[in-house]
Design a protein around this motif. Structure first.
Motif, short mmCIF file in Angstrom:
data_model
loop_
_atom_site.label_atom_id
_atom_site.label_comp_id
_atom_site.label_asym_id
_atom_site.label_seq_id
_atom_site.Cartn_x
_atom_site.Cartn_y
_atom_site.Cartn_z
N TRP A 14 54.74 35.72 62.29
CA TRP A 14 55.92 36.47 62.69
C TRP A 14 57.02 36.36 61.64
O TRP A 14 57.65 37.34 61.27
N ARG A 15 57.22 35.14 61.12
CA ARG A 15 58.23 34.94 60.08
C ARG A 15 57.90 35.78 58.85
O ARG A 15 58.76 36.37 58.23
N GLU A 16 56.62 35.81 58.50
CA GLU A 16 56.24 36.57 57.30
C GLU A 16 56.49 38.06 57.51
O GLU A 16 56.93 38.75 56.59
N ILE A 17 56.19 38.57 58.70
CA ILE A 17 56.42 40.00 58.96
C ILE A 17 57.91 40.30 58.78
O ILE A 17 58.28 41.29 58.16
N LEU A 18 58.76 39.43 59.29
CA LEU A 18 60.19 39.69 59.22
C LEU A 18 60.73 39.56 57.80
O LEU A 18 61.66 40.25 57.42
N ARG A 19 60.14 38.65 56.99
CA ARG A 19 60.74 38.36 55.68
C ARG A 19 60.14 39.15 54.53
O ARG A 19 60.81 39.41 53.55
N LEU A 208 45.41 44.17 56.90
CA LEU A 208 46.12 43.66 55.73
C LEU A 208 46.60 42.23 55.95
O LEU A 208 46.55 41.42 55.05
N GLY A 209 47.02 41.94 57.15
CA GLY A 209 47.50 40.60 57.45
C GLY A 209 46.43 39.55 57.20
O GLY A 209 46.71 38.49 56.64
N VAL A 288 37.58 45.32 60.27
CA VAL A 288 37.72 45.71 58.86
C VAL A 288 38.01 44.47 58.02
O VAL A 288 37.41 44.25 56.98
N SER A 289 38.91 43.63 58.50
CA SER A 289 39.32 42.47 57.72
C SER A 289 38.16 41.51 57.49
O SER A 289 38.14 40.75 56.53
#
Lengths: 384, 637
Positions: A14-19, A208-209, A288-289
């Motif tokens: 979640w932090r990575e998505i926001l930053r 992608l994540g 896919v990942s």
């Protein structure tokens, strides 16, 4: 399942998505953008078709005939050409989609109750548009003929124009459009685009994540730790499903407020069904990942397996019922087909659980299948 | 029972065999090294040990559990820590230092109070404490590496597996890294398996294994490995080193020249006999300062390499006498500055390189080396300052510059799907060569790079060393007077690197090519006529290797190597009394201003602490020591 570890993974994600500016845009910007761009751009209404005319007669009646076209909202008169050669050039340059050639002695022959032939040249490059256009031509032509017939009857039988009209067309068909009364493609398109965006965006984010961790090598933190496969997948996907659940609301707002699509159904039902759909499509991203190792490959594969079913097999552009038997079967294999039933049903028909439980159940089954497969195929000790 | 047992390990990727028949074991408390160039199979082996890669052959047993299935591997992962290859790549760039540590801790379920105490201690030890809230992406390479170590150790694993933790990190951070690792290993009583491509780090380990092309060549303590490679190193200065080297090459393999020094290793030969044989081979050629030395681990490694792997390097034609030291300056940088946003990558860099000189630009990843090269080659405009290359102003006439330079980048800019000949022809064509001229240059490149017979091979299928020489040939196809090489030896095995340097020496001496080369292998600096060290965008030293060494010995003293029975304890005892005290496996290095009296002082200091001194010997300091000293002095200021 250890809650603390799931929360650790989800919190980090979640932090990575926001930053991460790119990821933030992908999560919140891109769905909005697709919705707006396609909502405005992908109008299937055939209107304001540019056309040009060669009028060899240049009479009152020929001008009247041409006005029948230029006065309707379907056609837009670009101008007159000297001869047929000029029309061909305009058609070839795609300046016009329709050309009319009116022969000389048009008025003279009509007044003498003799038939005339008018030539219509239609750009057939895009068959759907050409067919629609042909429908307009036929309708305008029929109306003109009916008026001539009414005038003729009035002249020869000596009846009132009203009576003549009844004689000319004894059976009159009264058509009323249901669900989308004005036949506005925006209405259907806006709710249909929710299907498309929610088909594409969650898999992109999840694929992608996961794959970017594979590419950078941080996936080894997971492989080398005691986090179980299920905990990792759950922790990783919860934020992305959460983002998409938020996006459902935003998209719904755009559909109703920006494109003025009416929403006639039960919002709770629709939201719940959409959440099931998002969980299902996020599962596609998970698969896919697992299959690919680079972000480029993830983007390409996701693009292919989400856009194609959503565009071609959902019924958004081409009604599934008008497809071949095989294609109809294929369409039912993809989630977008079922979700479109839900979206159109809830938006335009006001349907709820009672009529739409089957598509929802199928989507839930689909989601369960994809996630189970993802869990089974994900390994913390891969062979390469 | 051994903590880790590897038996007949083998790993394939589809048809390609990456590792085969590797066996070794690791005891509790040991620091075990896997040493080898790129493609040696280190990473596959380490991943398999960490339980994150399935393998086909042999068996890895850790903590008594056979790692033969995903389920079994899971059972031991709580007791291991794994740091994959790539500087900080496994960390999360958008999270802060503290958030990164916390994530690893939560993943490993470290209790909150324990975490707070341990985090504080580890961050203090790695000097990352002031940067707790800084985003990881804004850390320097050395800091990233230390953060990676903290994250890997946060759950106090019994076995840590570190894959190339020091590659591309500056010497200071590397030294810190080894010190921290040693301290933690002792404190936590854990063991470590560490891989490296730097042979000069071999002495850091208790035991080590040489890996090459998926095979384990030998394994043991540094002493045992050296004992198995008996022989003598002969080193001397010559007024005409090229002639001396040429004469020696007729009889011996492994002849290297560094500036005016020549060095060679004679296997299975005693010092007396070695002197005699060298003198005979030189045939009366006058040399000075001839000395015999003990072989290094690199000599031991090279001796073990399969001899028939590549054809021996040819004695290049026309290798002339001493380099003609013309006064002409071919490369000049004057107060170069380059900013990227608010970040100053290069800060007031000035230097001059004369014709036919080999100039080494040394520094860690991110020190600004590549940025300097890009500015000098006209690929990147400077923020301030100016530069001239072969008489052309780099700012105004980048096209003129490009005709006069050859440039070989880190990634070997070859077309991998094209053959050797096609690659050379393409580069020739780009510089406007054709017809007879192109044919002549093609022949020259093929001969120089030792690629005759391989003209039709695809570039991508060549071994690393040959590919590197092909890239060099392509950069030289248009006869540029100036050659820029950006980390050309990264990941190449020691034999390939030696041969490459031989070529560079020949180019500078024989063809008067002026060479500017960057590298993060400190040991390669010895080959350069002049070296400059870059650190954080600035130049901190610029001189000949010899003079730098002399300056170090004058300022800091002589480098002593001690053998003691309890190295960690000895380290703590000696640190207040000497400079540069560092741990190398079970040995200690330190600088002594008075080398004659030092041993007795050391003996009494250690004796009081109950530590036995088993041996002292003087060592010649390497470039790494020079830069460590310089940068240490810089940091204190």
């Amino acid at each position: 399942m250890n809650r603390a570890r799931i929360l650790a993974v989800a919190g980090k994600e979640w932090r990575e998505i926001l930053r991460d500016r790119l990821f933030f845009t992908m999560a919140f910007g891109v769905p909005l953008l697709i919705m707006l761009v396609l909502g405005y751009g992908l109008s299937l209404d055939v209107e304001n078709i540019p056309f040009a005319v060669v009028d060899h007669d240049r009479s009152e009646l020929s001008r009247d005939y041409i006005h029948r076209f230029s006065d309707s909202r379907y056609f837009h008169l670009l101008g007159y050409a000297e001869n047929e050669g000029g029309l061909s050039r305009l058609l070839a340059a795609s300046r016009i989609r329709l050309a009319l050639v009116i022969p000389d002695r048009f008025q003279e022959r009509l007044l003498a109750d003799r038939p005339v032939e008018v030539q219509a040249l239609v750009d057939g490059m895009f068959p759907y548009r050409a067919q629609t256009l042909k429908g307009y031509l036929d309708a305008i032509g029929a109306e003109w003929n009916r008026e001539l017939l009414v005038a003729f009857l009035g002249r020869t039988r000596g009846v009132t124009p009203e009576r003549a009209a009844e004689l000319a067309a004894p059976v009159r068909l009264q058509t009323r459009y249901l669900f989308n009364q004005a036949l506005k493609s925006d209405w259907s398109m806006a709710s249909g685009l929710m299907m498309l965006v929610l088909m594409v965006s969650p898999p992109f984010l999840t694929a992608l994540g996961v794959v970017r961790e594979k590419e950078s090598g941080s996936i080894y933190n997971i492989y080398a730790s005691t986090v179980s496969r299920g905990e990792f997948i759950l922790g990783k996907l919860i934020p992305y499903v959460g983002v998409s659940c938020f996006n459902i609301l935003v998209l719904w707002w755009i559909a109703t407020a920006v494109f003025h699509a009416p929403f006639k159904g039960d919002p709770f039902f629709y939201y719940l069904a959409s959440v099931v759909y998002v969980i299902c499509t996020a599962g596609i991203g998970l698969l896919v990942s697992i299959l690919v190792r680079t972000q480029v490959a993830a983007v390409l594969l996701t693009m292919v397996i989400t856009f194609i079913p959503a565009m071609l097999y959902s019924g958004l552009l081409v009604p599934v019922e008008s497809m071949s038997a095989e294609a109809r079967f294929q369409a039912r294999l993809f989630p977008p087909y079922w979700y479109l039933q839900i979206a159109w049903g809830a938006f335009l028909k006001g349907l709820g659980w009672r009529s739409l439980w089957l598509p929802v159940a199928l989507l839930a089954g689909y989601a369960a299948l994809l996630w189970t497969l993802g869990l089974a195929l994900f390994h913390k000790r891969p062979t390469r | 029972m051994a903590l880790l047992e590897v038996r007949n390990f083998g790993k394939r990727y589809r048809k390609r065999r990456a590792v085969a028949g590797v066996s070794f074991s690791l005891e509790r408390g040991e620091l075990f090294g896997l040493i080898g160039p790129d493609g040696a199979g280190k990473s596959s082996l380490m991943k398999a040990v960490a339980g994150v890669l399935a393998y086909e052959e042999g068996l890895v047993t850790a903590f008594g559990v056979p790692l033969d299935s995903e389920g079994n591997a899971e059972r031991v992962k709580g007791r291991m820590g794994f740091m994959p290859q790539g500087l900080g790549l496994n960390l999360y760039p958008d999270l802060s230092v503290e958030e990164n540590v916390d994530f690893f801790a939560r993943l490993r379920e470290v209790p909150v109070e324990v975490l707070r105490e341990r985090k504080g201690r580890l961050l203090a030890m790695t000097r990352l404490e002031p940067f707790r809230d800084r985003a990881m992406k804004k850390l320097s390479g050395g800091m990233k590496q230390k953060l990676g170590l903290v994250c890997t150790l946060i759950h106090q694993p019994e076995l840590v597996i570190l894959d190339e933790p020091t590659t591309g990190v500056d010497p200071l951070s590397r030294r810190d890294f080894w010190a921290i690792l040693a301290e933690l290993l002792e404190e936590q009583g854990c063991s470590a398996l560490v891989s490296t491509a730097y042979l000069d780090e071999a002495s850091r380990f208790h035991r080590l294994a040489f890996l090459h092309q998926g095979q384990l060549l030998d394994e043991g303590t540094p002493e045992a490995l050296l004992a198995r490679a008996p022989g003598t190193v002969v080193q001397f200065r010559a007024s005409s080193p090229a002639t001396a080297a040429a004469r020696l090459k007729r009889r011996f393999a492994g002849v290297e020249s560094y500036g005016d020094r020549v060095r060679l290793f004679l296997a299975d030969t005693a010092p007396q006999e070695a002197r005699r044989q060298v003198a005979q081979a030189l045939g009366g050629l006058e040399v000075s300062e001839l000395e015999t030395l003990e072989p290094e681990l690199e000599d031991a490694f090279i001796r073990l390499l399969p001899a028939a792997q590549e054809r021996p390097s040819p004695i290049l034609p026309g290798a002339p006498g001493p380099a003609a030291r013309a006064a002409r300056t071919l490369i000049e940088a004057r107060e170069l500055v380059r900013d990227f946003g608010s970040f100053r990558a290069v800060d007031g860099v000035s230097f001059q390189v004369r014709e036919g000189e080999i100039f080494g630009l040394l520094g860690a990843n991110g020190a600004g080396k590549t940025t300097v090269i890009k500015m000098l080659t006209g690929l990147l405009p400077p923020t301030a300052g100016e530069g001239r290359v072969a008489g052309a102003d780099m700012g105004a006439s980048s096209l003129a510059i490009r005709q006069r330079i050859g440039y070989m980048s880190q990634a070997f800019s070859l077309y991998r799907d094209m053959t050797v000949r096609e690659n050379i022809r393409l580069y020739g064509g780009i510089y406007g060569l054709h017809g007879r001229e192109l044919a002549a240059r093609m022949a020259w490149v093929l001969e120089m790079a030792g690629l005759e017979g391989a003209e039709g091979e695809r570039a991508g299928r060549l071994p690393m060393g040959m590919r590197q020489r092909l890239a060099l040939g392509c950069a030289l196809v248009h006869r540029p007077p100036v050659l820029f090489l950006d980390e050309p030896t990264s990941g190449v095995d020691p034999l390939g690197r030696r041969r490459f340097w031989e070529l560079l020496t020949w180019l500078s001496r024989g063809e008067s090519v002026t060479i500017l080369i960057t590298t993060h292998y400190m040991s390669e600096a010895e080959h350069c006529d002049r070296v400059a060290l870059m650190h954080a965008g600035r130049l901190v030293a610029d001189d000949t290797p010899d003079r730098l060494r002399q300056a170090l010995e004058k300022e800091a003293g002589r480098l002593l190597e001690l053998r003691v029975d309890r190295p960690m304890a000895a380290l703590r005892v000696l640190r207040p009394h000497f400079t540069g005290v560092s741990l190398h496996g079970s040995r200690l290095h330190l600088f002594a201003k008075r080398p004659k009296e030092a041993p007795s002082l050391i003996r009494s200091l250690l004796g009081r602490a109950g530590i036995a001194l088993q041996g002292v010997r003087q060592r010649s300091p390497g470039m790494e020591d020079v830069f460590l000293y310089r940068m240490g002095a810089l940091e204190e200021r």
